[in-house]
Scaffold this active site. Structure first.
Site, PDB file in Angstrom:
ATOM      1  N   HIS A 194       6.931 -34.877 -31.255  1.00 15.12           N
ATOM      2  CA  HIS A 194       7.204 -33.614 -30.554  1.00 15.12           C
ATOM      3  C   HIS A 194       5.896 -33.079 -29.981  1.00 15.12           C
ATOM      4  CE1 HIS A 194       8.222 -29.461 -29.782  1.00 15.12           C
ATOM      5  NE2 HIS A 194       9.481 -29.824 -29.787  1.00 15.12           N
ATOM      6  N   SER A 213      14.045 -25.332 -23.313  1.00 16.87           N
ATOM      7  CA  SER A 213      14.796 -24.138 -22.892  1.00 16.87           C
ATOM      8  C   SER A 213      16.228 -24.460 -22.468  1.00 16.87           C
ATOM      9  CB  SER A 213      14.059 -23.398 -21.772  1.00 16.87           C
ATOM     10  OG  SER A 213      12.802 -22.941 -22.241  1.00 16.87           O
ATOM     11  N   GLU A 235      11.040 -34.001 -22.962  1.00 22.67           N
ATOM     12  CA  GLU A 235      10.784 -32.574 -23.106  1.00 22.67           C
ATOM     13  C   GLU A 235       9.538 -32.195 -22.309  1.00 22.67           C
ATOM     14  OE1 GLU A 235      12.749 -30.925 -26.866  1.00 22.67           O
ATOM     15  OE2 GLU A 235      10.773 -31.604 -27.440  1.00 22.67           O
ATOM     16  N   GLU A 278       4.653 -30.252 -29.852  1.00 19.65           N
ATOM     17  CA  GLU A 278       3.918 -29.327 -30.726  1.00 19.65           C
ATOM     18  C   GLU A 278       3.102 -30.096 -31.752  1.00 19.65           C
ATOM     19  OE1 GLU A 278       7.288 -26.897 -31.822  1.00 19.65           O
ATOM     20  OE2 GLU A 278       7.332 -26.108 -29.781  1.00 19.65           O
ATOM     21  N   GLY A 335      10.274 -23.660 -25.036  1.00 20.71           N
ATOM     22  CA  GLY A 335      10.117 -22.295 -25.544  1.00 20.71           C
ATOM     23  C   GLY A 335       9.670 -21.286 -24.489  1.00 20.71           C
ATOM     24  N   LYS A 347      12.573 -26.155 -36.061  1.00 12.45           N
ATOM     25  CA  LYS A 347      11.119 -25.912 -36.179  1.00 12.45           C
ATOM     26  C   LYS A 347      10.815 -25.182 -37.486  1.00 12.45           C
ATOM     27  CE  LYS A 347      10.841 -26.127 -31.210  1.00 12.45           C
ATOM     28  NZ  LYS A 347      10.144 -25.779 -29.982  1.00 12.45           N
ATOM     29  N   ASN A 372      16.618 -28.547 -33.206  1.00 14.54           N
ATOM     30  CA  ASN A 372      15.293 -28.604 -33.835  1.00 14.54           C
ATOM     31  C   ASN A 372      14.941 -27.181 -34.276  1.00 14.54           C
ATOM     32  OD1 ASN A 372      12.613 -28.844 -34.495  1.00 14.54           O
ATOM     33  ND2 ASN A 372      11.907 -29.322 -32.421  1.00 14.54           N
TER      34      ASN A 372
HETATM   35  P1  PGA Z   1      13.273 -24.931 -26.832  1.00 13.64           P
HETATM   36  O1  PGA Z   1      12.590 -26.110 -27.700  1.00 13.64           O
HETATM   37  O2  PGA Z   1      14.728 -25.291 -26.698  1.00 13.64           O
HETATM   38  O3  PGA Z   1      13.049 -23.685 -27.642  1.00 13.64           O
HETATM   39  O4  PGA Z   1      12.574 -24.901 -25.534  1.00 13.64           O
HETATM   40  C1  PGA Z   1      12.957 -27.453 -27.532  1.00 13.64           C
HETATM   41  C2  PGA Z   1      12.124 -28.291 -28.453  1.00 13.64           C
HETATM   42  O5  PGA Z   1      10.942 -27.980 -28.643  1.00 13.64           O
HETATM   43  O6  PGA Z   1      12.607 -29.293 -29.031  1.00 13.64           O
END
Ligand code: PGA
Length: 251
Positions: free
Chosen positions: A95, A212, A166, A97, A172, A11, A9
């Site tokens: 997601h 992460s 997640e 976010e 993140g 982003k 992803n």
């Molecule tokens: P990350 O993000 O691996 O940077 O923690 C995962 C995601 O948001 O899909």
């Protein structure tokens, strides 16, 4: 036997040329690799170019969000048929976010997942609890609620659906769920899907871990019986890291 699925992803990262460079590096490094299904989810603006870069390779193209209508007066939105037209096979929906910043709810995520299936594509439906909810010991209740709300009435399309667990606190942050924490929630997700759609569908369903995930922790997560791959954010922007996660994803 479920085929692991690892998705990057990206982003809101990468101009078109950066995206093509990254996709090409991943494509070349994974040449001849068999086993895991690999999906690249660049920003909308780079979908077409990345699609061209990975054409003819086993890599699949995915988008990061979608609107549930096929077309209409929805300024700034993109529909599932438009994504199919660009060669997408997968679409991430719900997601965290977007649940936070763009007010996605289980209901809108459910409509989006339905639209993705209707267009012949496969949704990657994201669920996960916040740190506060985990501290309050509400993880099971929250995740079960998201599964029931987001996957309602998807019919046979549920067979094509991928779930990404997640934990919001792990995204993140560098703080990964432990293998035990991840496995416990993945098992609960599979049980919730079994209650919704039967044990056959649940047994075939692929559940990714996201939050992460990196080369140093991927293998121990992926080896868990109910973890079937990963949804990778930060580490997917580095070709070597992403490829090493993919290579470590086989059970
Ligand atoms: P990350 O993000 O691996 O940077 O923690 C995962 C995601 O948001 O899909």
């Amino acid at each position: 036997m479920r085929t692991p699925i690892v998705a990057g992803n990206w982003k809101m990262h990468c101009t078109t040329s950066e995206a093509v460079e990254l996709a090409s590096a991943i494509r070349d490094a994974l040449q001849g690799h068999e086993g895991a299904e690999v999906v690249l989810c660049p920003p909308f603006t780079a979908l077409e170019s990345v699609g061209r870069a990975i054409q003819g390779s086993p890599l699949q193209l995915g988008a990061q969000d979608v609107h549930w209508e096929e077309q209409g007066a929805h300024t700034g939105e993109i529909s599932a048929p438009m994504l199919r037209d660009l060669g997408c096979r997968y679409v991430i929906v719900g997601h965290s976010e977007r649940r936070t910043a763009s007010h996605d709810t289980d209901e809108s995520v459910n409509r989006k997942a339905g639209a993705v299936i209707e267009a012949g594509l496969r949704p990657i439906v994201c669920v996960g609890e916040t740190w506060e909810q985990r501290e309050q010991k509400r993880t099971a209740e929250v995740v079960r609620g998201q599964i029931e709300g987001s996957l309602r009435d998807l019919g046979p399309g549920l067979r094509e659906t991928v779930i990404a667990y997640e934990p919001v606190w792990a995204i993140g942050t560098g703080q990964t769920a432990s293998a035990e924490q991840a496995q416990a929630v993945h098992e609960l997700i599979r049980e919730s899907v079994a209650a919704l759609a039967g044990s056959d569908v649940a047994a075939a369903l692929r559940i990714q871990y996201g939050g992460s995930m990196k080369p140093s922790n991927a293998a121990e997560l992926m080896v868990q019986p109910d973890v079937d791959g990963g949804l990778i954010g930060g580490a997917s922007l580095d070709a070597l890291s992403f490829v090493s996660i993919v290579r470590g994803s086989l059970p």
